[in-house]
Enzyme design. Structure first.
Site, mmCIF file in Angstrom:
data_model
loop_
_atom_site.group_PDB
_atom_site.id
_atom_site.type_symbol
_atom_site.label_atom_id
_atom_site.label_comp_id
_atom_site.label_asym_id
_atom_site.label_seq_id
_atom_site.Cartn_x
_atom_site.Cartn_y
_atom_site.Cartn_z
ATOM 1 N N ASP A 16 5.816 -54.488 -22.416
ATOM 2 C CA ASP A 16 6.548 -55.743 -22.512
ATOM 3 C C ASP A 16 7.488 -55.597 -23.716
ATOM 4 O O ASP A 16 7.286 -54.717 -24.564
ATOM 5 C CB ASP A 16 5.556 -56.895 -22.720
ATOM 6 C CG ASP A 16 6.245 -58.221 -22.940
ATOM 7 O OD1 ASP A 16 7.184 -58.540 -22.193
ATOM 8 O OD2 ASP A 16 5.843 -58.946 -23.867
ATOM 9 N N ASP A 18 9.266 -58.647 -25.687
ATOM 10 C CA ASP A 18 9.094 -59.719 -26.676
ATOM 11 C C ASP A 18 7.643 -59.853 -27.109
ATOM 12 O O ASP A 18 6.760 -60.096 -26.288
ATOM 13 C CB ASP A 18 9.582 -61.043 -26.094
ATOM 14 C CG ASP A 18 11.074 -61.011 -25.779
ATOM 15 O OD1 ASP A 18 11.848 -60.647 -26.677
ATOM 16 O OD2 ASP A 18 11.456 -61.346 -24.641
ATOM 17 N N ASP A 174 1.351 -58.821 -24.842
ATOM 18 C CA ASP A 174 0.872 -59.711 -25.902
ATOM 19 C C ASP A 174 0.462 -61.084 -25.393
ATOM 20 O O ASP A 174 0.021 -61.918 -26.178
ATOM 21 C CB ASP A 174 1.959 -59.889 -26.974
ATOM 22 C CG ASP A 174 3.134 -60.712 -26.471
ATOM 23 O OD1 ASP A 174 3.563 -61.633 -27.190
ATOM 24 O OD2 ASP A 174 3.628 -60.433 -25.371
#
Length: 199
Positions: A16, A18, A174
């Site tokens: 990922d 961000d 995250d």
């Protein structure tokens, strides 16, 4: 930050962007809060709500936040205003070094890809600003698939572009929608604890 990497060698690695490769989440939070305030939000955006939507396609986030606060808004307009505000902050971007170091190390022996819920031009710009664009020639965003996270589509497409079986891929994420997407794709995942990063 300590990354809990599962044992074994994987055929491909999907990251990922961000909050995983780049510490963008505080900037995205400020941008969302400012954009929503223009459309009737009083006070600051709820931080728990914001982080619960990590990885969800940006236009959908605008819809969900509008619904949550009972705001009458045009999700497309809010989406564009939010991204303009975020772009104005990009000079503040910093990479999440342990994740980037790991990505650079594994890229020497296996393909790597980015699968991000953000709009492709914004994610590409984030990678360019932080010097990561050349490391990740494969970039998948919601524009490339029918369903964004938490559906598995983006991770499955990234695996296909790398030429690696889904079960042989390791995902770095995250947020909960990303974890669920990885599980739906049959891929093990590593949690990047980005919320505790020093600002």
């Amino acid at each position: 930050m300590r990354l809990d990497i599962p044992a074994g060698i994987f055929g491909g690695y999907i990251f990922d962007c961000d909050g995983t490769l780049v510490d963008t989440m505080p900037l995205h939070y400020r941008a969302w809060s400012a954009a929503l305030q223009r459309h009737g939000l009083r006070g600051e955006l709820d931080e728990e709500l914001f982080y619960s939507l990590g990885g969800v396609p940006t236009r959908r986030v605008a819809e969900l936040m509008g619904q949550h606060y009972g705001l009458v808004l045009d999700p497309e307009r809010v989406f564009h205003e939010k991204e303009e505000i975020f772009l104005s902050m990009q000079g503040e971007l910093r990479v999440i070094q342990p994740v980037v170091d790991f990505a650079r190390a594994v890229a020497k022996r296996a393909p790597v890809a980015v699968a991000s819920g953000g709009p492709k031009p914004i994610v590409r710009r984030t990678l360019e600003v932080t010097g990561l664009a050349e490391l990740f020639p494969i970039l998948v965003t919601p524009e490339d698939v029918v369903h964004g996270k938490p559906a598995p589509d983006m991770f499955l497409l990234a695996a296909a572009k790398m030429g690696v079986a889904p079960a042989a891929c390791l995902v770095f994420e995250d947020a909960d929608p990303g974890f669920r997407a990885a599980e739906a794709a049959g891929m093990p995942w590593v949690r990047v604890a980005s919320r505790g990063l020093a600002r």
